[in-house]
Scaffold this active site. Structure first.
Site, short mmCIF file in Angstrom:
data_model
loop_
_atom_site.label_atom_id
_atom_site.label_comp_id
_atom_site.label_asym_id
_atom_site.label_seq_id
_atom_site.Cartn_x
_atom_site.Cartn_y
_atom_site.Cartn_z
N ARG B 238 4.91 5.39 -6.99
CA ARG B 238 5.11 5.13 -5.56
C ARG B 238 5.63 6.41 -4.92
NH1 ARG B 238 2.28 1.49 -6.05
NH2 ARG B 238 2.58 -0.73 -5.67
N GLU B 267 2.12 6.42 3.42
CA GLU B 267 0.66 6.27 3.35
C GLU B 267 0.13 5.47 4.53
OE1 GLU B 267 -0.04 4.46 -0.45
OE2 GLU B 267 0.94 6.07 -1.51
N HIS B 285 -4.06 7.00 -3.07
CA HIS B 285 -3.54 5.80 -3.74
C HIS B 285 -4.70 5.09 -4.45
CE1 HIS B 285 -0.02 2.78 -3.74
NE2 HIS B 285 -0.78 2.58 -4.79
#
Lengths: 319, 319
Positions: B238, B267, B285
């Site tokens: 993360r 993000e 991601h």
């Protein structure tokens, strides 16, 4: 003092020479045709009497022509693992010993093969471009990749590099088969007699074999079609093992899923049509180009030149 | 007929829902606030009486606010492995079960971590740009990379993903250490009590841990400086585990060797200063985004929703 050092003809020169020029030059006196204004053949003729050893890269063909000009030559040290640039037949005839890099580059080459394979399967370079172009914010989701584990991988040439690739891909859960000049006695992976058979049972081919008359253009349209339209080919060996025209044609027609190419038929020329394809990842013959391998090859070359001049055994003698 | 299917609140929606929408919709009736013009809280209030189960992605925070509006909610299925977007404390208090993706994504995430690491060490994306820009012909030699084998790699979080990374990097000859909430009883790799200690003894950090209050900004300037100026950090966990501002600052000052980032603090916003740096490789991601993992997560979600509505045991229940 340089006059007291043994003469070594430098052809290429190999990249490792540039990195370690000072250290090399403390031990040998290098004759450098590349830095001379005299044409190569003339340069060689001028030094024919004093050249007993040569240090070369894979980029310079050592032909029978060149060997004829150098009657005193008795040892060629190449900085490469591949020896397809040297006329080995002529060397044997003339009593010229040849040594190569042996397995020094194998791990780096295998690492690059795995890196290129993950890049193609998981679209790493293309995704990197996507992020850098600001498209993540704009478009949101990026297309799915493919999982490495469980894939049927065919290793083309299970020598030192091929074995290192197999060992690595095994840890990712790939299902390995291979083809090679001969079935290996102590290898558990299934052996295929032909490249066609290997391609038909594989989803991925990793090319790790030497370039020889037998392997030249071994991977052509037929092999690519046998691999199938989702198939992936990784080449970290030599460009001419693949028929580059066939490969480009299949890529443009969607008859292959993707490729990772470290080597090309006419380096440094790369067909520009490759550049537009997101499923093509290219590196500039860089699979073995690490600081660590350069240190190792430097030590090998110095050791072998010392061994030659003191008439002690060579490492990785191939002729 | 849709009226007879059990209601499931869809939040996000997860990418896998888009890939398998038809199949999902044959089994459940999804309430879709994203497709409604009604504001989210109003939409939830309107359906409060009928929402017993929710299917969500990691991009939607499930706060105590949202949980309060849905008194009948008893099950949250998240499509992610991470659960930091869900107020677990509030879920426990309210008797809401939570299940995640378990280890379904671990292998894909580990593969991407290795791919990003090889890319950074061996400059794959940057070399690909070099070839595509026609610079191979023009400039010749491309800078050396670094060998993966022999590197001291610190795994940050030795759960399912971290273990898969360790298994893979072991086959490349890396020297593995790790830090984790607790020392693992049956793990042979050396354990470090703190991230600072792990960074000091490593050349590479691979971040695989969950984002929690304890791991938020765990990798900051001090940790980066302990890793050293040739150090490499890979993050497929993360974004907020790394202090992104510190990281950028260290990259710009040359206080770190390179990074491979699949995740970011905000993000899909990525600081544009990253884009100019050749030693930064980024993916959107995307570490778990494969066709295979999507098939697996689809099957898990359907199985768990079925299990919830028929009151049979859930897979990968975390609360």
């Amino acid at each position: 003092m340089a006059d007291e050092l043994p003469n070594v003809l430098l052809l290429g020169p190999p990249s490792v020479f540039k990195s370690y020029e000072r250290q090399f030059s403390e031990k040998f006196h290098f004759l450098k045709p590349k830095e001379s204004s005299i044409p190569l053949h003339q340069f060689l003729s001028n030094h024919a009497g004093s050249v007993k050893a040569a240090f070369c890269s894979a980029s310079v063909p050592i032909t029978s022509d060149i060997l004829q000009i150098l009657p005193e030559l008795r040892f060629i040290m190449t900085s490469s693992a591949g020896i397809n640039h040297i006329d080995l037949h002529e060397c044997r005839k003339r009593g010229v010993k040849v040594a190569n890099a042996g397995p020094i580059f194998s791990e780096d080459a295998a690492d690059m093969a795995v890196g290129l394979l993950i890049d193609v399967l998981r679209k790493v370079s293309a995704a990197n471009r996507f992020v850098k172009a600001g498209l993540w914010q704009q478009n949101g989701v990026y297309p799915l990749g493919l999982k490495l584990g469980g894939k049927r991988v065919g290793i083309v040439g299970l020598g030192s590099i091929g074995s290192d690739v197999a060992k690595r891909l095994n840890s990712f859960g790939c299902i390995i088969s291979y083809t090679s000049r001969n079935k290996k006695a102590h290898v558990k992976f299934p052996f295929c007699l032909t490249i066609q058979e290997l391609a038909a049972k594989s989803e991925i081919l990793v090319v790790c074999c030497a370039l020889t008359d037998q392997t030249h253009h071994m991977i052509d349209k037929n092999v690519i079609l046998a691999l199938g339209k989702n198939g992936i080919i990784i080449n970290i060996a030599r460009g001419a093992i693949i028929n580059e025209k066939d490969l480009l044609d299949c890529l443009q027609k969607g008859e292959i899923g993707g490729v990772g190419l470290d080597v090309f038929e006419h380096e440094p020329d790369v067909p520009e049509q490759f550049f537009e394809l997101d499923n093509v990842v290219m590196t500039p013959h860089h699979a073995v180009m690490t600081e660590e391998s350069f240190r190792n090859i430097y030590e090998l070359v110095v050791g072998n030149l010392d061994a030659f001049f003191s008439n002690t055994p060579l490492m990785y003698e191939v002729v």
